[in-house]
Design an enzyme around this catalytic site. Sequence first.
Site, short mmCIF file in Angstrom:
data_model
loop_
_atom_site.label_atom_id
_atom_site.label_comp_id
_atom_site.label_asym_id
_atom_site.label_seq_id
_atom_site.Cartn_x
_atom_site.Cartn_y
_atom_site.Cartn_z
N ASP A 99 0.74 -1.06 -0.33
CA ASP A 99 -0.08 0.04 -0.02
C ASP A 99 0.91 1.15 -0.06
O ASP A 99 2.14 1.28 0.38
CB ASP A 99 -0.80 0.00 1.40
CG ASP A 99 -1.69 1.33 1.24
OD1 ASP A 99 -2.44 1.46 0.20
OD2 ASP A 99 -1.90 1.83 2.34
N SER A 100 0.23 2.44 -0.08
CA SER A 100 1.09 3.63 -0.39
C SER A 100 1.37 3.87 1.18
O SER A 100 2.53 4.67 1.32
CB SER A 100 0.11 4.78 -0.78
OG SER A 100 -0.96 5.03 0.26
N TYR A 118 -0.94 8.55 -2.13
CA TYR A 118 -1.05 8.31 -3.78
C TYR A 118 -2.04 8.95 -4.25
O TYR A 118 -2.04 9.35 -5.43
CB TYR A 118 -1.25 6.85 -4.18
CG TYR A 118 0.33 5.83 -3.90
CD1 TYR A 118 1.30 6.50 -3.50
CD2 TYR A 118 0.05 4.64 -4.38
CE1 TYR A 118 2.42 5.55 -3.22
CE2 TYR A 118 1.27 3.75 -4.45
CZ TYR A 118 2.32 4.33 -3.78
OH TYR A 118 3.73 3.38 -3.95
N GLY A 119 -3.08 9.32 -3.46
CA GLY A 119 -4.54 9.79 -4.15
C GLY A 119 -4.36 11.13 -4.73
O GLY A 119 -5.26 11.78 -4.99
N CYS A 155 -4.34 -1.37 -2.16
CA CYS A 155 -4.75 0.10 -2.37
C CYS A 155 -5.35 0.28 -3.50
O CYS A 155 -5.03 -0.02 -4.74
CB CYS A 155 -3.07 0.83 -2.53
SG CYS A 155 -3.08 2.35 -2.96
N ASN A 156 -6.76 0.85 -3.40
CA ASN A 156 -7.63 1.01 -4.24
C ASN A 156 -7.07 1.83 -5.22
O ASN A 156 -7.07 1.82 -6.45
CB ASN A 156 -9.04 1.63 -3.58
CG ASN A 156 -9.58 0.79 -2.82
OD1 ASN A 156 -10.58 0.01 -3.06
ND2 ASN A 156 -9.31 0.76 -1.41
N CYS A 198 -11.28 3.19 0.32
CA CYS A 198 -9.79 3.38 0.36
C CYS A 198 -9.41 2.63 1.56
O CYS A 198 -10.13 2.58 2.50
CB CYS A 198 -9.51 4.74 0.35
SG CYS A 198 -8.00 5.27 1.13
N THR A 199 -8.39 2.14 1.56
CA THR A 199 -7.99 0.86 2.86
C THR A 199 -7.76 1.87 3.91
O THR A 199 -7.85 1.00 5.07
CB THR A 199 -6.92 0.06 2.26
OG1 THR A 199 -5.64 1.05 1.70
CG2 THR A 199 -7.40 -0.92 1.45
N HIS A 200 -7.46 3.11 3.77
CA HIS A 200 -7.12 3.87 4.91
C HIS A 200 -8.30 4.20 5.60
O HIS A 200 -8.60 4.62 6.89
CB HIS A 200 -6.42 5.10 4.69
CG HIS A 200 -4.99 5.01 4.50
ND1 HIS A 200 -4.70 4.83 3.21
CD2 HIS A 200 -3.76 5.26 5.28
CE1 HIS A 200 -3.30 4.69 3.38
NE2 HIS A 200 -2.68 5.17 4.36
N1 DGL Z 1 -4.87 3.36 0.68
C1 DGL Z 1 -4.99 3.85 -0.70
C2 DGL Z 1 -6.18 3.54 -1.40
O1 DGL Z 1 -6.84 2.42 -0.85
C3 DGL Z 1 -4.46 5.19 -0.97
C4 DGL Z 1 -4.29 6.22 0.12
C5 DGL Z 1 -3.37 7.41 -0.44
O2 DGL Z 1 -2.31 7.18 -0.52
O3 DGL Z 1 -3.77 8.35 -1.08
O4 DGL Z 1 -6.63 4.07 -2.07
#
Ligand code: DGL
Length: 261
Positions: free
Chosen positions: A7-8, A39-40, A70-71, A180-182
């Site tokens: 993941d990011s 990453y977003g 990471c989506n 988003c996994t966060h």
């Molecule tokens: N956790 C990531 C996701 O599922 C990305 C979060 C990010 O880095 O912006 O999209």
Amino acid sequence: MSIGIFDSGLGGLTVLDKALRLLPDEDYVYYADEGHVPYGEKSPEQIVAYSTAAVSFMESKQVKAVVIACNTATSVAIEQLRARFSMPIVGIEPAVKPAVEQAGSRRILVMATPVTVRESKLRQLIASLDAEDTVDLLAMPGLVHFCEAEEYDSPAVRQYIASRLEGKNLAEYSDLVLGCTHFNHFKKPLAAFFPGGIRMLDGSMGTVRRLKDLLEKQGQRGGGSGRIEYYVTDGQPAGEAVTARAGRLLARLKELEAETE
Ligand code: DGL
């Protein structure tokens, strides 16, 4: 051989947590691209480059499969990663399909990163379900920052959520997709905004089930004991601070699950 999870940042622990439950007899390599999170808010080219570096590292670790937890990276990079690497790669997508199936005529709100919301992959998924008229998309980049800072239910978090939900008729929604996994860490403060109640869905368990099927088909299931090795950007071994933070996040996910079971 281990399973690689990438993941990011530490949001992908949402998927690792489910993997530890469903596949406790596996070992794991977790790669958090802490040098490039979020990453977003990056360009598709940057995300492809970062994801390629992460999967190359997984290849050097000879993992038996990689999970893109990471989506955002899945939506931008999975096709290119699959074309380039020979090991099986499993991605995560916002759980829009099960949400559409259970929502009936009610509306669905999908929260994700700005990139996931903008990218064609999610829009194509919604179109393939004929659900353009009932699904709304909302970028929530601030939650990634709050999660990485381990801030989950503060006045600042609640104020941020309120500002993003402003102007929406929240009573219309029956389902909220955490794309988003966060975002799984914010179920409680999010739920408070939907007085009539809301069902929340995310793609983490579905992703781990697909991983399990794939390993079974390949005759590669098991052989580990739940050992986790943590790495960060450029495949550097994670220091004490990241490892300790990951431990706290995993413990928190367990607690949250125990509360809702
Ligand atoms: N956790 C990531 C996701 O599922 C990305 C979060 C990010 O880095 O912006 O999209």
